[in-house]
Design a protein around this motif. Structure first.
Motif, PDB file in Angstrom:
ATOM      1  N   GLY A  65       0.796  -1.218   0.000  1.00 14.23           N
ATOM      2  CA  GLY A  65       0.000   0.000   0.000  1.00 14.23           C
ATOM      3  C   GLY A  65       0.835   1.277   0.000  1.00 14.23           C
ATOM      4  N   ASP A  66       2.122   1.123   0.292  1.00 18.93           N
ATOM      5  CA  ASP A  66       3.034   2.277   0.292  1.00 18.93           C
ATOM      6  C   ASP A  66       3.756   2.438  -1.044  1.00 18.93           C
ATOM      7  N   ARG A  67       3.444   1.603  -2.021  1.00 21.02           N
ATOM      8  CA  ARG A  67       4.212   1.594  -3.267  1.00 21.02           C
ATOM      9  C   ARG A  67       4.261   2.979  -3.928  1.00 21.02           C
ATOM     10  N   ASP A  68       3.121   3.610  -4.098  1.00 24.31           N
ATOM     11  CA  ASP A  68       3.105   4.901  -4.795  1.00 24.31           C
ATOM     12  C   ASP A  68       3.919   5.946  -4.037  1.00 24.31           C
ATOM     13  N   LEU A  69       3.837   5.924  -2.714  1.00 22.51           N
ATOM     14  CA  LEU A  69       4.617   6.854  -1.909  1.00 22.51           C
ATOM     15  C   LEU A  69       6.108   6.608  -2.099  1.00 22.51           C
ATOM     16  N   VAL A  70       6.509   5.347  -2.084  1.00 24.61           N
ATOM     17  CA  VAL A  70       7.924   5.011  -2.239  1.00 24.61           C
ATOM     18  C   VAL A  70       8.431   5.437  -3.615  1.00 24.61           C
ATOM     19  N   VAL A  71       7.644   5.187  -4.649  1.00 27.03           N
ATOM     20  CA  VAL A  71       8.061   5.574  -6.010  1.00 27.03           C
ATOM     21  C   VAL A  71       8.206   7.088  -6.119  1.00 27.03           C
ATOM     22  N   ARG A  72       7.239   7.822  -5.587  1.00 26.87           N
ATOM     23  CA  ARG A  72       7.328   9.285  -5.626  1.00 26.87           C
ATOM     24  C   ARG A  72       8.539   9.785  -4.861  1.00 26.87           C
ATOM     25  N   LEU A  73       8.782   9.185  -3.711  1.00 28.81           N
ATOM     26  CA  LEU A  73       9.913   9.587  -2.876  1.00 28.81           C
ATOM     27  C   LEU A  73      11.233   9.365  -3.619  1.00 28.81           C
ATOM     28  N   LEU A  74      11.407   8.169  -4.195  1.00 26.89           N
ATOM     29  CA  LEU A  74      12.630   7.866  -4.920  1.00 26.89           C
ATOM     30  C   LEU A  74      12.793   8.767  -6.139  1.00 26.89           C
ATOM     31  N   ASP A  75      11.689   9.004  -6.842  1.00 27.31           N
ATOM     32  CA  ASP A  75      11.744   9.859  -8.025  1.00 27.31           C
ATOM     33  C   ASP A  75      12.231  11.256  -7.648  1.00 27.31           C
ATOM     34  N   GLU A  76      11.690  11.785  -6.573  1.00 27.40           N
ATOM     35  CA  GLU A  76      12.084  13.127  -6.140  1.00 27.40           C
ATOM     36  C   GLU A  76      13.518  13.149  -5.620  1.00 27.40           C
ATOM     37  N   ALA A  77      13.874  12.135  -4.842  1.00 30.35           N
ATOM     38  CA  ALA A  77      15.189  12.113  -4.213  1.00 30.35           C
ATOM     39  C   ALA A  77      16.321  11.989  -5.226  1.00 30.35           C
ATOM     40  N   PHE A  78      16.071  11.297  -6.340  1.00 30.46           N
ATOM     41  CA  PHE A  78      17.146  10.998  -7.283  1.00 30.46           C
ATOM     42  C   PHE A  78      17.092  11.823  -8.561  1.00 30.46           C
ATOM     43  N   GLN A  79      16.232  12.824  -8.629  1.00 34.50           N
ATOM     44  CA  GLN A  79      16.162  13.636  -9.844  1.00 34.50           C
ATOM     45  C   GLN A  79      17.508  14.272 -10.202  1.00 34.50           C
ATOM     46  N   ASP A  80      18.269  14.692  -9.209  1.00 36.34           N
ATOM     47  CA  ASP A  80      19.549  15.352  -9.467  1.00 36.34           C
ATOM     48  C   ASP A  80      20.748  14.470  -9.166  1.00 36.34           C
ATOM     49  N   ASP A  81      20.517  13.190  -8.958  1.00 38.04           N
ATOM     50  CA  ASP A  81      21.610  12.255  -8.681  1.00 38.04           C
ATOM     51  C   ASP A  81      22.474  12.099  -9.934  1.00 38.04           C
ATOM     52  N   PRO A  82      23.800  12.023  -9.786  1.00 38.10           N
ATOM     53  CA  PRO A  82      24.661  11.918 -10.969  1.00 38.10           C
ATOM     54  C   PRO A  82      24.343  10.720 -11.861  1.00 38.10           C
ATOM     55  N   VAL A  83      24.031   9.579 -11.259  1.00 36.96           N
ATOM     56  CA  VAL A  83      23.756   8.391 -12.064  1.00 36.96           C
ATOM     57  C   VAL A  83      22.403   8.511 -12.761  1.00 36.96           C
ATOM     58  N   SER A  84      21.393   8.996 -12.058  1.00 31.16           N
ATOM     59  CA  SER A  84      20.092   9.211 -12.698  1.00 31.16           C
ATOM     60  C   SER A  84      20.205  10.209 -13.835  1.00 31.16           C
ATOM     61  N   SER A  85      21.024  11.231 -13.646  1.00 33.27           N
ATOM     62  CA  SER A  85      21.211  12.230 -14.701  1.00 33.27           C
ATOM     63  C   SER A  85      21.921  11.634 -15.912  1.00 33.27           C
ATOM     64  N   TRP A  86      22.762  10.629 -15.674  1.00 36.47           N
ATOM     65  CA  TRP A  86      23.426   9.948 -16.782  1.00 36.47           C
ATOM     66  C   TRP A  86      22.450   9.025 -17.515  1.00 36.47           C
ATOM     67  N   VAL A  87      21.659   8.278 -16.751  1.00 34.59           N
ATOM     68  CA  VAL A  87      20.713   7.353 -17.379  1.00 34.59           C
ATOM     69  C   VAL A  87      19.654   8.120 -18.168  1.00 34.59           C
ATOM     70  N   PHE A  88      19.196   9.247 -17.614  1.00 34.87           N
ATOM     71  CA  PHE A  88      18.146  10.057 -18.245  1.00 34.87           C
ATOM     72  C   PHE A  88      18.666  11.489 -18.446  1.00 34.87           C
ATOM     73  N   PRO A  89      19.487  11.723 -19.468  1.00 39.69           N
ATOM     74  CA  PRO A  89      20.061  13.060 -19.651  1.00 39.69           C
ATOM     75  C   PRO A  89      19.008  14.080 -20.080  1.00 39.69           C
ATOM     76  N   GLY A  90      19.092  15.248 -19.467  1.00 37.71           N
ATOM     77  CA  GLY A  90      18.123  16.301 -19.758  1.00 37.71           C
ATOM     78  C   GLY A  90      17.037  16.340 -18.711  1.00 37.71           C
ATOM     79  N   ALA A  91      16.861  17.496 -18.085  1.00 36.47           N
ATOM     80  CA  ALA A  91      15.934  17.617 -16.956  1.00 36.47           C
ATOM     81  C   ALA A  91      14.498  17.276 -17.344  1.00 36.47           C
ATOM     82  N   GLU A  92      14.044  17.743 -18.483  1.00 42.53           N
ATOM     83  CA  GLU A  92      12.649  17.498 -18.878  1.00 42.53           C
ATOM     84  C   GLU A  92      12.425  16.024 -19.178  1.00 42.53           C
ATOM     85  N   TYR A  93      13.346  15.420 -19.892  1.00 46.36           N
ATOM     86  CA  TYR A  93      13.264  13.982 -20.187  1.00 46.36           C
ATOM     87  C   TYR A  93      13.261  13.188 -18.886  1.00 46.36           C
TER      88      TYR A  93
END
Length: 204
Positions: A11-39
């Motif tokens: 039941g916490d799945r959506d919360l966990v996904v949102r949390l991780l998405d927000e926490a890693f938006q500016d992470d160096p590895v996430s930025s490499w996997v998904f280059p470009g802020a809008e993308y």
């Protein structure tokens, strides 16, 4: 007052996904996997959902009671490498994740293969796959509290722990908790460096 931690449920799945998405938006590895802020804003959450689903199935998600931080842990049995992630078998899990998350993005698949290639095998251990804290709550000790709760159990049970630091700042934090760099860094192609780190259990 201490940090209250509980085991997250489906039941916490959506919360966990949102949390991780927000926490890693500016992470160096996430930025490499998904280059470009809008993308990254459009697509990154799909990978976080795939990771969360995998750990809900085969591991454990620890969540602070206020929903500001979570840690994804996988138990790795003795003599079994982490391989292509939880639930592996004959299936090519990195390729399946890429197909589900972003079929045109080869880096989604590549990051899984590269981290699998540096994961130590031979001894049972706890694998800290991801730990995320929402940006406005970083620096309050939430991540440390989440990790220490599991490390205390590792020490009692004589279990090592393993993780890959995705930033130099994170590496310093993990060193304070007893993790040591394995000596073999992972330099992503045209991207940032990751530091595999291992922690032997501490004896009383």
């Amino acid at each position: 007052m201490g940090v209250v931690i509980r085991t997250a449920g489906e039941g916490d799945r959506d919360l966990v996904v949102r949390l991780l998405d927000e926490a890693f938006q500016d992470d160096p590895v996430s930025s490499w996997v998904f280059p470009g802020a809008e993308y990254r804003r459009r697509t990154h959450h799909r990978l976080m959902a795939a990771f969360a689903d995998a750990v809900f199935a085969d591991g454990r998600v620890d969540l602070t009671e206020d929903g500001a931080a979570c840690a994804l842990w996988l138990p790795v049995p003795a003599d079994e490498p982490a391989g292509d992630g939880p639930g592996e078998g004959a299936e090519d899990v990195p390729a399946l994740i890429r197909a589900a998350v972003d079929p045109e993005n080869e880096r989604v698949e590549l990051i899984a293969r590269l981290t699998d290639g540096i994961h130590p095998s031979g001894r049972a251990h706890e694998y800290l796959w991801m730990i995320g804290v929402v940006p406005e709550r970083q620096g309050e000790g939430l991540g440390t509290a989440l990790i220490e709760a599991v490390l205390d159990r590792c020490d009692r049970e004589g279990l090592p722990a393993y993780l890959e630091a995705s930033s130099a700042r994170g590496k310093v934090l993990y060193e304070r908790l007893g993790f040591e760099f394995t000596g073999r860094a992972l330099d992503l192609p045209d991207g940032p460096r990751m530091w595999p780190m291992w922690r032997e259990p501490r004896t009383p």
